[in-house]
Scaffold this motif. Structure first.
Motif, PDB file in Angstrom:
ATOM      1  N   THR A  84       0.829  -1.207   0.000  1.00 58.79           N
ATOM      2  CA  THR A  84       0.000   0.000   0.000  1.00 58.79           C
ATOM      3  C   THR A  84       0.862   1.255   0.000  1.00 58.79           C
ATOM      4  OG1 THR A  84      -1.790  -1.134   1.163  1.00 58.79           O
ATOM      5  CG2 THR A  84      -1.759   1.272   1.287  1.00 58.79           C
ATOM      6  N   LEU A  85       1.890   1.279   0.848  1.00 54.71           N
ATOM      7  CA  LEU A  85       2.760   2.453   0.913  1.00 54.71           C
ATOM      8  C   LEU A  85       3.529   2.648  -0.391  1.00 54.71           C
ATOM      9  CD1 LEU A  85       4.132   2.085   4.560  1.00 54.71           C
ATOM     10  CD2 LEU A  85       2.344   3.645   3.739  1.00 54.71           C
ATOM     11  N   HIS A  86       3.852   1.565  -1.060  1.00 55.14           N
ATOM     12  CA  HIS A  86       4.506   1.660  -2.370  1.00 55.14           C
ATOM     13  C   HIS A  86       3.557   2.270  -3.399  1.00 55.14           C
ATOM     14  CE1 HIS A  86       5.949   0.114  -6.300  1.00 55.14           C
ATOM     15  NE2 HIS A  86       7.131   0.331  -5.779  1.00 55.14           N
ATOM     16  N   GLN A  87       2.302   1.869  -3.367  1.00 58.76           N
ATOM     17  CA  GLN A  87       1.321   2.425  -4.304  1.00 58.76           C
ATOM     18  C   GLN A  87       1.085   3.908  -4.046  1.00 58.76           C
ATOM     19  OE1 GLN A  87      -2.078  -0.117  -3.883  1.00 58.76           O
ATOM     20  NE2 GLN A  87      -1.155  -1.817  -5.012  1.00 58.76           N
ATOM     21  N   TYR A  88       1.150   4.316  -2.791  1.00 60.04           N
ATOM     22  CA  TYR A  88       1.009   5.742  -2.455  1.00 60.04           C
ATOM     23  C   TYR A  88       2.254   6.541  -2.812  1.00 60.04           C
ATOM     24  CZ  TYR A  88      -3.070   4.633   0.515  1.00 60.04           C
ATOM     25  OH  TYR A  88      -4.296   4.215   1.002  1.00 60.04           O
ATOM     26  N   THR A  89       3.331   5.883  -3.230  1.00 60.59           N
ATOM     27  CA  THR A  89       4.665   6.438  -3.488  1.00 60.59           C
ATOM     28  C   THR A  89       5.330   6.974  -2.220  1.00 60.59           C
ATOM     29  OG1 THR A  89       4.096   8.729  -4.109  1.00 60.59           O
ATOM     30  CG2 THR A  89       3.974   7.054  -5.843  1.00 60.59           C
ATOM     31  N   VAL A  90       4.834   6.546  -1.066  1.00 62.69           N
ATOM     32  CA  VAL A  90       5.532   6.859   0.181  1.00 62.69           C
ATOM     33  C   VAL A  90       6.875   6.146   0.193  1.00 62.69           C
ATOM     34  CG1 VAL A  90       5.467   6.573   2.705  1.00 62.69           C
ATOM     35  CG2 VAL A  90       3.408   7.280   1.462  1.00 62.69           C
ATOM     36  N   LEU A  91       6.898   4.933  -0.359  1.00 62.19           N
ATOM     37  CA  LEU A  91       8.120   4.148  -0.451  1.00 62.19           C
ATOM     38  C   LEU A  91       8.422   3.826  -1.907  1.00 62.19           C
ATOM     39  CD1 LEU A  91       7.482   1.481   2.361  1.00 62.19           C
ATOM     40  CD2 LEU A  91       8.460   3.780   2.608  1.00 62.19           C
ATOM     41  N   ASP A  92       9.688   3.688  -2.207  1.00 65.80           N
ATOM     42  CA  ASP A  92      10.150   3.081  -3.447  1.00 65.80           C
ATOM     43  C   ASP A  92      10.717   1.714  -3.098  1.00 65.80           C
ATOM     44  OD1 ASP A  92       9.506   4.819  -5.471  1.00 65.80           O
ATOM     45  OD2 ASP A  92      11.359   5.973  -5.319  1.00 65.80           O
ATOM     46  N   SER A  93      10.872   0.853  -4.092  1.00 65.90           N
ATOM     47  CA  SER A  93      11.456  -0.456  -3.816  1.00 65.90           C
ATOM     48  C   SER A  93      12.216  -0.970  -5.024  1.00 65.90           C
ATOM     49  CB  SER A  93      10.370  -1.458  -3.415  1.00 65.90           C
ATOM     50  OG  SER A  93       9.615  -1.873  -4.538  1.00 65.90           O
ATOM     51  N   PHE A  94      13.132  -1.881  -4.760  1.00 60.18           N
ATOM     52  CA  PHE A  94      13.855  -2.567  -5.828  1.00 60.18           C
ATOM     53  C   PHE A  94      14.259  -3.938  -5.299  1.00 60.18           C
ATOM     54  CE2 PHE A  94      17.097  -0.417  -3.344  1.00 60.18           C
ATOM     55  CZ  PHE A  94      18.153  -1.327  -3.284  1.00 60.18           C
ATOM     56  N   ARG A  95      14.570  -4.814  -6.214  1.00 58.31           N
ATOM     57  CA  ARG A  95      15.011  -6.162  -5.853  1.00 58.31           C
ATOM     58  C   ARG A  95      16.267  -6.483  -6.633  1.00 58.31           C
ATOM     59  NH1 ARG A  95      10.750 -10.981  -5.564  1.00 58.31           N
ATOM     60  NH2 ARG A  95      10.172  -9.721  -3.746  1.00 58.31           N
ATOM     61  N   PRO A  96      17.417  -6.542  -5.974  1.00 58.99           N
ATOM     62  CA  PRO A  96      18.661  -6.840  -6.698  1.00 58.99           C
ATOM     63  C   PRO A  96      18.621  -8.233  -7.320  1.00 58.99           C
ATOM     64  CG  PRO A  96      19.109  -6.003  -4.490  1.00 58.99           C
ATOM     65  CD  PRO A  96      17.650  -6.300  -4.548  1.00 58.99           C
ATOM     66  N   LEU A  97      19.273  -8.362  -8.451  1.00 52.28           N
ATOM     67  CA  LEU A  97      19.418  -9.664  -9.083  1.00 52.28           C
ATOM     68  C   LEU A  97      20.594 -10.391  -8.431  1.00 52.28           C
ATOM     69  CD1 LEU A  97      18.921  -8.665 -12.817  1.00 52.28           C
ATOM     70  CD2 LEU A  97      17.228  -9.588 -11.228  1.00 52.28           C
ATOM     71  N   VAL A  98      20.368 -11.626  -8.013  1.00 53.27           N
ATOM     72  CA  VAL A  98      21.414 -12.412  -7.360  1.00 53.27           C
ATOM     73  C   VAL A  98      21.667 -13.670  -8.176  1.00 53.27           C
ATOM     74  CG1 VAL A  98      20.959 -11.527  -5.054  1.00 53.27           C
ATOM     75  CG2 VAL A  98      19.674 -13.501  -5.884  1.00 53.27           C
ATOM     76  N   GLN A  99      22.831 -14.296  -7.937  1.00 51.58           N
ATOM     77  CA  GLN A  99      23.232 -15.438  -8.755  1.00 51.58           C
ATOM     78  C   GLN A  99      22.344 -16.650  -8.507  1.00 51.58           C
ATOM     79  OE1 GLN A  99      27.389 -16.073  -8.035  1.00 51.58           O
ATOM     80  NE2 GLN A  99      28.028 -14.407  -9.380  1.00 51.58           N
ATOM     81  N   THR A 100      21.928 -16.849  -7.272  1.00 51.53           N
ATOM     82  CA  THR A 100      21.062 -17.980  -6.950  1.00 51.53           C
ATOM     83  C   THR A 100      19.890 -17.495  -6.110  1.00 51.53           C
ATOM     84  OG1 THR A 100      22.348 -18.507  -4.957  1.00 51.53           O
ATOM     85  CG2 THR A 100      22.963 -19.626  -7.012  1.00 51.53           C
ATOM     86  N   GLY A 101      18.726 -18.108  -6.293  1.00 54.51           N
ATOM     87  CA  GLY A 101      17.560 -17.728  -5.513  1.00 54.51           C
ATOM     88  C   GLY A 101      17.061 -16.345  -5.884  1.00 54.51           C
ATOM     89  N   SER A 102      16.400 -15.699  -4.935  1.00 53.77           N
ATOM     90  CA  SER A 102      15.904 -14.338  -5.171  1.00 53.77           C
ATOM     91  C   SER A 102      16.111 -13.504  -3.925  1.00 53.77           C
ATOM     92  CB  SER A 102      14.408 -14.371  -5.525  1.00 53.77           C
ATOM     93  OG  SER A 102      13.663 -14.932  -4.465  1.00 53.77           O
ATOM     94  N   ALA A 103      16.423 -12.239  -4.134  1.00 50.79           N
ATOM     95  CA  ALA A 103      16.636 -11.316  -3.028  1.00 50.79           C
ATOM     96  C   ALA A 103      15.294 -10.807  -2.522  1.00 50.79           C
ATOM     97  CB  ALA A 103      17.498 -10.143  -3.493  1.00 50.79           C
TER      98      ALA A 103
END
Length: 337
Positions: free
Chosen positions: A82-101
């Motif tokens: 919800t806070l991301h949709q309000y643009t209160v927060l930004d987010s990102f997910r780094p790409l990792v060699q195995t699995g997911s961050a």
């Protein structure tokens, strides 16, 4: 998901490092920057605390935020979405060699505008820029910064499960630099407190050096002179905790730093992720003294009763609501939302 643009200059501009992606936001008319007053009414005290905490500490992962403020992963994900949709927060997910961050959260444009409005400041003066999230995502120090925050969120969250223990104060690297950067530049400054002991209250004020092994032993040793100069210049004497990645690096640091710590009369203790894991308050810290045994943070406070908090913590006329320390835990918020 679209790739997060790399900054044209500054941190991250010369590094390929780890790419990152950012979640798209659904179209939500009326939730833009134009109506900050209406947005403020939607935000809980915990939401505003989280925005301030991200302004102070730059980036936190979803598990770190859960640790500090929520009782379940599902509650965390629902509110952060919800806070991301309000643009209160930004987010990102780094790409990792195995699995997911895990999802990594930073302060978003509306969050920066709300904080500035609450503080009575112009948004341009609080240090947030549209490129802030990209710079954090591509920063070569991202892993180091997350390591510092992971260690300290574990310490702060201890108070949620054991009343009377935890962090009474947590100051980030950039806030510490603003206060003491002409003498020392620690990775964090904090106060561990423990009021559960029958013999009284214990407090451990400490600077943190979070060692990833990328610096030579000589360079780490050279930092001790700055901490000794700080004690001489201010008359205050916090401990110095040096945390590193592995037990072997910890042993190497202890051999290199012991003589200098003794000559400079510094209270230094070391540990590593091989010991502390997710209970860094435990008996994993060894003072840099002959035949020293590993002990808890409370044990360090009892071992060094002469320690005093760092000078320069009192508010001054130069401070604003956004330069004062942010509480390590959120205010009471009622039912999770």
């Amino acid at each position: 998901m679209p790739a997060l643009p790399r900054p044209a200059h500054g941190p991250g501009s010369r590094y390929t490092a780890r790419a990152a992606t950012t979640r798209t936001r659904p179209p939500t008319p009326g939730r833009g920057m134009a109506d900050i007053v209406a947005l403020t009414r939607r935000l809980t005290p915990r939401d505003r605390w989280l925005a301030a905490l991200l302004h102070e500490h730059r980036v936190l992962t979803a598990p770190q935020i859960t640790r500090l403020a929520y009782d379940s992963t599902r509650s965390t994900q629902r509110r952060l979405r919800t806070l991301h949709q309000y643009t209160v927060l930004d987010s990102f997910r780094p790409l990792v060699q195995t699995g997911s961050a895990p999802e990594h959260y930073t302060l978003g444009p509306a969050g920066a505008a709300v904080l500035a409005a609450i503080a009575g400041l112009d948004p341009a003066t609080i240090g947030w820029r549209p490129t802030s999230t990209g710079r954090i995502a591509y920063s070569p120090t991202l892993g180091h910064d997350l390591g510092v925050n992971d260690l300290l969120t574990h310490l702060a969250a201890r108070a949620r499960h054991t009343l009377g223990t935890g962090l009474a104060l947590w100051i980030s690297e950039h806030s510490a630099a603003r206060r003491w950067g002409d003498i020392v530049r620690p990775d964090a400054y904090a106060h561990w407190q423990d009021t559960t002991q029958a013999r009284g209250e214990y407090r451990l004020p400490f600077f943190l050096e979070y060692d990833t092994g990328s610096q030579t032993l000589a360079r780490v040793e050279a930092k001790l002179a700055g901490y000794a100069a700080f004690t001489t210049a201010t008359g205050s004497s916090p401990a110095l905790l040096v945390h590193t990645r592995t037990a072997s690096r910890d042993l190497a640091l202890r051999r290199r730093l012991a003589a200098a710590a003794r000559e400079l009369n510094l209270a230094v203790a070391t540990s590593s992720a091989d010991f502390t894991t997710n209970t860094p308050w435990g008996a994993w810290w060894a003072p840099l003294e002959p035949a020293a045994r590993r002990t808890t943070l409370t044990g360090l406070a009892a071992h060094w009763p002469h320690l005093t908090p760092a000078a320069g913590l009192d508010p001054t006329d130069a401070d604003t609501p956004l330069t004062l320390p942010v509480p390590p835990l959120p205010p009471p918020n009622g039912p999770e939302s």
